[in-house]
Scaffold this active site. Structure first.
Site, PDB file in Angstrom:
ATOM      1  N   GLU A 164      42.465 -27.769 -47.467  1.00 32.02           N
ATOM      2  CA  GLU A 164      43.910 -27.715 -47.678  1.00 32.02           C
ATOM      3  C   GLU A 164      44.627 -29.024 -47.341  1.00 32.02           C
ATOM      4  O   GLU A 164      45.810 -29.027 -46.988  1.00 32.02           O
ATOM      5  CB  GLU A 164      44.528 -26.556 -46.883  1.00 32.02           C
ATOM      6  CG  GLU A 164      44.061 -25.190 -47.353  1.00 32.02           C
ATOM      7  CD  GLU A 164      44.788 -24.041 -46.677  1.00 32.02           C
ATOM      8  OE1 GLU A 164      44.773 -22.935 -47.227  1.00 32.02           O
ATOM      9  OE2 GLU A 164      45.374 -24.266 -45.596  1.00 32.02           O
ATOM     10  N   GLU A 210      39.929 -18.870 -51.088  1.00 31.24           N
ATOM     11  CA  GLU A 210      40.568 -18.012 -50.089  1.00 31.24           C
ATOM     12  C   GLU A 210      41.609 -17.151 -50.794  1.00 31.24           C
ATOM     13  O   GLU A 210      42.234 -17.582 -51.772  1.00 31.24           O
ATOM     14  CB  GLU A 210      41.266 -18.823 -48.983  1.00 31.24           C
ATOM     15  CG  GLU A 210      40.341 -19.601 -48.068  1.00 31.24           C
ATOM     16  CD  GLU A 210      41.107 -20.334 -46.960  1.00 31.24           C
ATOM     17  OE1 GLU A 210      42.141 -19.804 -46.496  1.00 31.24           O
ATOM     18  OE2 GLU A 210      40.662 -21.429 -46.575  1.00 31.24           O
TER      19      GLU A 210
END
Length: 797
Positions: A386, A457
């Site tokens: 991320e 995710e």
């Protein structure tokens, strides 16, 4: 010849550091004797300060090297030390290693004293040191401290094979039973010499191929050959082979190198993921390697158990090692059982300075060189999880990965659309689903062009769920995971989804529920399932699944309005009985979940035709009464308008009173004045009864305990296992609001990991026990007020 000596016993530990501890003559009596893996501090289950384990500690061990060991390389290997390890031998520092997720080695050949005791000392700094990945900003997981993975001493000849890359490629014939074996092996020296090399391939101890050649080379051995009559590594048949490379000089063998591998091809394409030329939809979960009390410090059996849980309990075919390289034991087990792996470098959102980047390159190098021959690994994660785009940084990580292993693709997990794609696969965290909207965003809106695409995710922090949350919330968590899986199967271009996450985990103060736990898992921290676990388990047919996501207790819901029962199952249909009366046959809810292999079954009718049979009403009236009662069961007194009109019709035209409704409701739903209803659910596959679940108002509370293993082996290090303790009703259902206090004790062969007095959490809890070095039949005793003591025998060898 090469050998490996485990160094996991006879360590001495202090939870502080002083220069005087380095001295060889400093008394070991001032230290605590410990075994490796070891955490620098045992923590509570929750509600602690993460700074509690952030300190500098000291580890010391005597290392005796005999005179007979001269003339070979002596190499210490540390599988994992958190965070910075300074390694001393005989009071001299010989290496400092930054970063706790990758193994490292140090050659001590020139530093040891032969025929005498050598003093090995490790100074371990477990602070969260800025610009040592993953640290630098906030991190949504804990990294703990200590020498949490094994330590060994490698004995190697003066010329030896350091390692290598085993690639398996499609042969021109494109047939399953034939592949090209392409080897690159690396020697520890650069000078050219003439060597004879014998290549052997075996399966289950039987040689299936051999070849010998002579060549002059320096530090690289290359070899390529078409191998026939092979069996490929598949997720349902994970065939493994052992490669042995024998190195000879002047007809004398000087080294023998072994590595395990599998024949297979794997590729993420714009049409999905392909293994051995067969398309597979990926269903998986992220895994943190942490456990209650001891963080990362768990031995081989416990690491392997997580792989088994993912494959055999959750039905996954892929796992992501979020967010770091994980244990060799875990990945080995993935090879053995056919569980695909996406492994990535340490990090969480933050990109630091040049030093941080250099450590990241080294982390990537160490991850690939140590795990390159695992057939389960199909994707390298070369991007900080991320993190923002960083062109130069990620060009280099991709180039490095390709140099080290050009047989696998790379991915880089991001959480924003339109990111610069330097990797082969666009790996994306899609948290768009919030319960009442589509499960996933259309891939093209994220990638902006058609590329290989994998969801890495989803869910997790969007809907954290505790095992002891209200039943409706636990069911909602499961349905949210199901919605995402359904969307994944809708889009052929999506290779699959890897949900967040396998199990709850400890975290920093900025995250979680205020008690240092992120309740994001489909299992709790002890790997005990929530309802959401059954969403994954039900998407396969290797074993039957029938999870009734309700205890059918009206008082659990507002206005005693019992909603429809969601049943996660891979059965073709179920039959439902209430108090021995057959209600009906129910099938999957394909209208709501049209794309998953196995949609849930939703039971919204517990009346069947019982009112018609038992109450003497005419068919149309009985049908109307049933609809009204079902509406009241679902909505309570807040009836929809159409049901209010039905009530009016019954009262005006058929003299139906509130007393009549109350009596029928009490008889068929509330069971007022009775012992309570008993519901039986029978699951059928191919018209064969495969599983039965019984639910009902409980009159008993029964404590149960089951150990994962009946025997343990105290060998290379201590062994450990988990015992799952549950408070259940007479039908074998967990009582999710039980919080009874338990006292745990063991005989001397075992020790309890964590506290000896605990309380059930959501009706169940796990207990980990480890071997102490004594052998024999151990006994674990579990005591609970109002219950007979339970005794669990475990053989320790």
């Amino acid at each position: 010849m090469r050998r490996q000596e485990q160094l996991n016993f006879e360590w001495y530990y202090r939870n502080d550091f002083d220069q005087k501890y380095l001295q060889n003559d400093y008394p070991l009596t001032d230290f605590e004797k410990v075994m490796i893996p070891h955490t620098n501090k045992v923590l509570p289950y929750n509600n602690f300060d993460e700074k509690d384990y952030q300190f500098i500690s000291s580890y010391k061990r005597i290392l005796y090297i005999s005179e007979a060991d001269r003339g070979q390389h002596l190499i210490l290997k540390f599988e994992g030390i958190m965070t910075v390890a300074s390694v001393y031998l005989n009071e001299k520092m010989i290496v400092e290693h930054e970063g706790g997720f990758t193994p490292f080695t140090v050659d001590i050949t020139d530093d040891v004293i032969y025929g005498k005791d050598n003093y090995l000392f490790i100074k371990v700094d477990s602070h969260e040191i800025k610009n040592v990945p993953p640290f630098g900003h906030v991190v949504d997981y804990l990294c703990y401290g200590g020498i949490y993975r094994e330590v060994s001493l490698l004995y190697r000849p003066m010329v030896y094979i350091k390692g290598g890359l085993v690639k398996t490629l499609e042969s021109p014939k494109l047939i399953d039973s034939e592949m090209i074996l392409d080897l690159t092996m690396y020697l520890n020296r650069d000078s050219e010499a003439q060597y004879d090399v014998k290549i052997e391939i075996s399966k289950d101890g039987v040689n299936v191929f051999a070849d010998t050649f002579s060549k002059t080379f320096a530090n690289i051995i290359k070899y390529s050959m078409t191998i026939e009559n092979i069996r490929r590594w598949e997720i349902d048949q994970p065939n493994l082979y052992t490669l042995t490379v024998n190195l000879y000089s002047n007809n004398v063998i000087i080294d023998q190198y072994h590595t395990r591998f599998g024949f297979r091809t794997a590729e993420f394409t714009t049409e999905g993921f392909v293994l051995n030329n067969r398309k597979i939809k990926l269903i998986g979960l992220n895994r943190h390697q942490s456990y209650p009390y001891v963080g990362y410090a768990m031995p081989k059996r416990i690491q392997e158990k997580d792989a088994d849980i993912l494959k055999y309990e959750l039905g996954c075919n892929i796992v992501r090692t979020s967010h770091y390289m994980q244990s060799e034991h875990f990945v080995n087990r993935c090879d053995e059982i056919g569980l695909l792996v996406f492994e990535e470098i340490p990090g969480w959102q933050y990109i630091g300075n040049d030093h941080f980047k250099e450590l990241t390159y080294q982390n990537l190098r160490d991850m690939i060189t140590n795990h390159v021959n695992h057939p389960a690994i199909v994707l390298w994660g070369v991007r900080i999880n991320e993190s923002p785009d960083d062109h130069d940084f990620y060009v280099k990580t991709n180039e490095l990965a390709d140099q080290l292993d050009d047989s696998r693709q790379t991915g880089g997990v991001r959480n924003f659309a339109g990111s610069e794609l330097l990797e082969h696969v666009y790996t994306y965290n899609d948290f768009s689903h919030i319960g009442n909207n589509p499960g996933l965003v259309s891939p093209i809106k994220i990638t902006k062009r058609r590329v290989p695409y994998l969801i890495t995710e989803h869910n997790g922090h969007i809907f954290p769920t505790k095992k002891f949350d209200p039943e409706s919330k636990r069911t909602e968590q499961a349905l949210r995971h199901l919605k995402v899986l359904d969307a994944s199967f809708k889009y052929d271009v999506i290779s699959g989804t890897i949900g967040w996450c396998m199990n709850d985990y400890n975290t920093h103060i900025e995250f979680g529920s205020g008690d240092r736990i992120c309740y994001h898992g489909v299992m709790d921290m002890f790997r005990i399932p929530k309802y959401a676990a059954s969403v994954y388990a039900s998407q396969q047919r290797q074993f039957p699944v029938l999870t009734v996501a309700s205890n059918l207790t009206m008082g659990e819901y507002s206005q005693s309005s019992l909603p429809a029962t969601v049943i996660f199952t891979n059965c073709d249909y179920i039959k439902v009985y209430r108090n021995g009366n057959y209600i009906d046959k129910f099938y999957s809810a394909w209208k709501e979940y049209a794309h998953v292999p196995y949609a849930p079954i939703i039971v919204d009718d517990y009346f069947g035709d019982l009112i018609l049979k038992n109450e003497g009403y005419k068919p149309k009236v009985a049908k109307r009464i049933k609809k009204v009662l079902m509406a009241f069961q679902k909505h309570g007194f807040s009836l929809p308008f159409v049901d209010k009109m039905r009530v009016a019709n019954l009262m005006i035209l058929h003299k139906f009173t509130f007393k009549d409704a109350e009596n029928l409701y009490g008889k068929y739903i509330g069971d007022w004045g009775e012992d309570g209803a008993k519901y039986v659910y029978e699951g059928y596959i191919d018209d064969v009864l495969v599983k039965t679940v019984t639910k009902g108002m409980n009159s008993q509370m029964v404590i149960t305990a089951v150990a994962d293993d009946a025997s343990l082996c105290h060998q290379d290090t201590y062994d450990a296992t988990r015992i799952v303790i549950r408070m259940q009703d007479e039908y074998g259902n967990d009582l999710p609001y039980a919080n009874n206090v338990l006292n745990i004790s063991t005989t001397d062969e075992l020790a309890i990991i964590g506290p000896t007095q605990i309380a059930l959490i959501g009706g169940s809890i796990g207990v980990y026990v480890k071997t102490t070095g004594k052998v024999g039949l151990a006994m674990v005793t579990i005591s609970c007020a109002g219950q007979a003591d339970l005794q669990i025998p475990i053989e320790v060898k």
